[in-house]
Design a protein around this motif. Structure first.
Motif, mmCIF file in Angstrom:
data_model
loop_
_atom_site.group_PDB
_atom_site.id
_atom_site.type_symbol
_atom_site.label_atom_id
_atom_site.label_comp_id
_atom_site.label_asym_id
_atom_site.label_seq_id
_atom_site.Cartn_x
_atom_site.Cartn_y
_atom_site.Cartn_z
ATOM 1 N N GLU A 119 -9.141 -7.023 13.087
ATOM 2 C CA GLU A 119 -10.265 -8.567 12.637
ATOM 3 C C GLU A 119 -9.929 -8.728 11.380
ATOM 4 O O GLU A 119 -9.242 -7.830 10.363
ATOM 5 N N GLU B 118 -9.701 -6.748 4.192
ATOM 6 C CA GLU B 118 -9.209 -6.183 5.089
ATOM 7 C C GLU B 118 -8.759 -6.696 6.507
ATOM 8 O O GLU B 118 -9.311 -7.299 7.387
ATOM 9 N N LYS C 113 -7.194 2.775 11.352
ATOM 10 C CA LYS C 113 -7.879 1.695 11.746
ATOM 11 C C LYS C 113 -7.721 0.365 11.627
ATOM 12 O O LYS C 113 -8.446 -0.520 11.653
ATOM 13 N N GLU C 114 -7.285 0.446 9.422
ATOM 14 C CA GLU C 114 -6.913 -0.825 8.857
ATOM 15 C C GLU C 114 -6.865 -0.390 7.726
ATOM 16 O O GLU C 114 -6.259 0.945 7.350
ATOM 17 N N ASN D 197 -8.114 -4.511 10.160
ATOM 18 C CA ASN D 197 -8.629 -4.179 11.113
ATOM 19 C C ASN D 197 -7.572 -4.150 11.956
ATOM 20 O O ASN D 197 -7.747 -4.940 12.923
ATOM 21 N N GLN D 198 -7.190 -2.652 12.941
ATOM 22 C CA GLN D 198 -6.187 -2.654 13.397
ATOM 23 C C GLN D 198 -6.923 -2.150 14.675
ATOM 24 O O GLN D 198 -6.151 -1.482 16.187
ATOM 25 N N GLY D 199 -8.025 -1.953 14.682
ATOM 26 C CA GLY D 199 -8.592 -1.672 15.791
ATOM 27 C C GLY D 199 -8.007 -0.290 16.845
ATOM 28 O O GLY D 199 -7.725 0.693 16.161
ATOM 29 N N TYR E 225 0.481 -1.197 12.169
ATOM 30 C CA TYR E 225 -0.297 -1.467 11.244
ATOM 31 C C TYR E 225 1.182 -2.139 9.903
ATOM 32 O O TYR E 225 2.160 -1.699 10.828
ATOM 33 N N LEU F 137 -14.287 -6.603 18.071
ATOM 34 C CA LEU F 137 -12.191 -5.376 18.264
ATOM 35 C C LEU F 137 -11.798 -5.224 19.352
ATOM 36 O O LEU F 137 -10.890 -4.706 18.983
#
Length: 170
Positions: free
Chosen positions: A163, A93, A131-132, A95-97, A103, A63
């Protein structure tokens, strides 16, 4: 409490193994979803910031790393995954960490079995700040390739994926 312990054990096991394994997330009564095994996947993108933010960083189980487009979101940027064999899934998904603002402002999802014939988008929508971004497909699909096209505009923000997961709701 039991759920948190189970999820903690699963997360620790994945981190320790440093491999993309299929993971089942469970609640007290049933399996909610399982991640597809990402071993052997090949990823590409319309562009990347540099080698430290290359497409494969989106499937490296870290991540702390990410793929980043390296350009402002203007629409037309894409991220593609070749799973090498057809797989069934119904959740994507992104995942934008820590890149909470990177996004996709809009997206279209395409699938293909040959990487050339994509047809119509199977789902469209807007990404989620934070986050996602979770994209739930209207039905289970089976495909070898998945391509997400970013369709929005974001002054001052790249598109990043820390991710990338494909999942199967049970």
């Amino acid at each position: 409490m039991i759920i948190k312990k189970i999820l903690g054990l699963v997360a620790c096991s994945l981190f320790t193994m440093e491999m993309a394994q299929a993971v089942e997330v469970i609640n007290e009564n049933e399996v909610i979803y399982s991640d597809l095994d990402r071993t052997g996947w090949v990823v590409s993108a319309s562009n990347s910031r540099d080698q430290n933010r290359a497409p494969e960083k989106a499937i490296d189980n870290n991540l702390g790393s990410r793929w980043a487009s390296g350009i402002l979101q203007e629409g037309g940027e894409w991220f593609m995954v070749d799973m090498r064999t057809p797989q069934s899934f119904n959740v994507i998904e992104l995942n934008q960490g820590k890149s909470l603002m990177d996004y996709p402002r809009g997206y279209e999802v395409y699938i293909s079995n040959d990487g050339k014939n994509w047809g119509e988008a199977i789902v469209t929508g807007k990404g989620t700040e934070g986050k996602e971004t979770v994209i739930t497909l209207p039905k289970v699909v089976e495909s070898r390739y998945v391509k997400i096209v970013q369709t929005g505009i974001a002054d001052g923000n790249w598109w990043s994926i820390h991710e990338f997961y494909l999942k199967m709701n049970k």
